[in-house]
Design a protein around this motif. Sequence first.
Motif, PDB file in Angstrom:
ATOM      1  N   SER A 289      63.437  47.047  -2.852  1.00  0.00           N
ATOM      2  CA  SER A 289      62.448  47.939  -2.405  1.00  0.00           C
ATOM      3  C   SER A 289      62.384  48.110  -0.624  1.00  0.00           C
ATOM      4  CB  SER A 289      61.007  46.959  -2.638  1.00  0.00           C
ATOM      5  OG  SER A 289      61.110  45.591  -1.704  1.00  0.00           O
TER       6      SER A 289
ATOM      7  N   ILE B  34      58.626  42.944  -1.602  1.00  0.00           N
ATOM      8  CA  ILE B  34      58.570  42.938  -2.800  1.00  0.00           C
ATOM      9  C   ILE B  34      59.741  42.459  -3.556  1.00  0.00           C
ATOM     10  CG2 ILE B  34      57.507  43.281  -5.060  1.00  0.00           C
ATOM     11  CD1 ILE B  34      55.601  45.158  -3.492  1.00  0.00           C
TER      12      ILE B  34
ATOM     13  N   TRP C  12      58.756  41.202  -8.313  1.00  0.00           N
ATOM     14  CA  TRP C  12      57.515  41.844  -8.318  1.00  0.00           C
ATOM     15  C   TRP C  12      56.516  40.565  -7.564  1.00  0.00           C
ATOM     16  CZ3 TRP C  12      56.155  46.927  -7.975  1.00  0.00           C
ATOM     17  CH2 TRP C  12      57.138  47.702  -8.736  1.00  0.00           C
ATOM     18  N   ASN C  13      57.254  39.803  -6.812  1.00  0.00           N
ATOM     19  CA  ASN C  13      56.357  38.926  -6.018  1.00  0.00           C
ATOM     20  C   ASN C  13      56.466  39.241  -4.408  1.00  0.00           C
ATOM     21  OD1 ASN C  13      55.767  37.430  -8.231  1.00  0.00           O
ATOM     22  ND2 ASN C  13      57.819  36.283  -8.156  1.00  0.00           N
ATOM     23  N   LEU C  14      55.307  39.211  -3.913  1.00  0.00           N
ATOM     24  CA  LEU C  14      55.077  39.404  -2.521  1.00  0.00           C
ATOM     25  C   LEU C  14      56.054  38.530  -1.677  1.00  0.00           C
ATOM     26  CD1 LEU C  14      54.434  41.310  -0.175  1.00  0.00           C
ATOM     27  CD2 LEU C  14      52.310  40.545  -0.077  1.00  0.00           C
TER      28      LEU C  14
END
Length: 334
Positions: free
Chosen positions: A173, A198, A202-204
Motif C-alpha cells: 500500500s 496498512i 489490513w491492519n493500520l
Amino acid sequence: MPHARSFTIVAQHAESQPAKKCKSVDPTKEWKRRSPFWDHYSFSTVKGKDGKLVRYATCIHCHVAKYKADPRYGTSNAKKHLDQCDAYQAYLAANPLPTPEFDQKVFCRMFADAIMYHSYPLSIVEHVKLREMLTYLNSKVRHITRNTILKYCLLEHKRLKSMLHEILADVNSRICFTCDCWSACTSRGFLTLTAHFIDNNWNLKSRILNFRYFPPPHRGVDIYLFVVGLIKEWNLEGKTFSMTCDNAGSMDVMVARLKSDLQTFGTLPLGGRFFHVRCCAHILNLIVQSGMKVIDASVLKVRETVNYIAGSDNRLVLFEKCVVDSKSILLVSC
C-alpha cells in the motif's frame, strides 16, 4: 498494670465476636490449583460421616498421606508432607529439576531490552544494590558498565531497524507521513518522521522512522533536505502518498519542494493533489490560543491571586477558612 487490663478487655471483646463462617465450596466442581504442590497429589471425593461430600488429596508418591483438599485450607499441610516424604525425596533424587545454563550474552540482551522498554538510564547497570541483587540471584553474573550496555542497545536498534526495512519493503500500500519539528524544555530542537500504512493483513500500522536532534536554523530548505534524505534512506520514494505537518511557513516550503521532487519521478497519485495535509490538532491549537487572548486579563488576575495566596501559609489558612465559611453561607441561604 494498665497493659494487662487492656489486654483482658481486648481478649474478652475478641471472644464475644462471632466466628466468621467460611463460604462452603462444592467438592464436585473443579477449582484452580495454582500451587505446584498439588501436582504431586491425586484427588478423590468421598462421603463423610455427616453425609456431605468431601474432597481428599492423596500423595502420589507414598499413597499414604491424605489431606482435605479445599481452597479454604491452603497448602501448608501438602507442602510439609512433601518435605518429609521419603518417596518424594527419592523421586527428586532420581529426577532432578532442570537448571538452565546461564548465558551472559542473553542476560545483557534482556537487560538492554528492559532499559529501552522502560526508559531506564544506562547507569542503572552500575547501581550497587541492583548488582547485589543480581549476584544473589545468580553468582555467575558478570557485571557490566554503561558503555557495554550501550553497545547492546545499539545492536538491538540495528536489528529492529533492519526488521522494519523488511516490513516496509513488503508493504503493497501507499504510505502516509507525519512530520513534526518541535523544541524540548531544554530549547533543543528535534524532528520526528512517522510512517502510517496498512499492512498486508489490513491492519493500520504506525512506525517512527526517525527521532533525531535537529540543530537550528529550522528553515524550510533544511527541513526538506533532512526529510528527503530519510525517505531515500528507507527506499520509500515510490510509495509516498501524503505528508501531514503543522501550518508553519517552514513546513509549507518543505512540502512544496518535496512534492516537486516526487512529481518529477511521477510517483504521486492524482498529481499530488492530496499530498499536503494540514494538521487538524495544530489548527485547533491556534484557534484556542486566539480565543484565550480575549480573556488574558482575567487569566492574569487569577494567576496573581493564586501566587499571592500560595506565597504564605497564613494566607493559605485564611483562604481555606473563607472557603468553608462561604460554603456554610450558601447552605443556609439554600
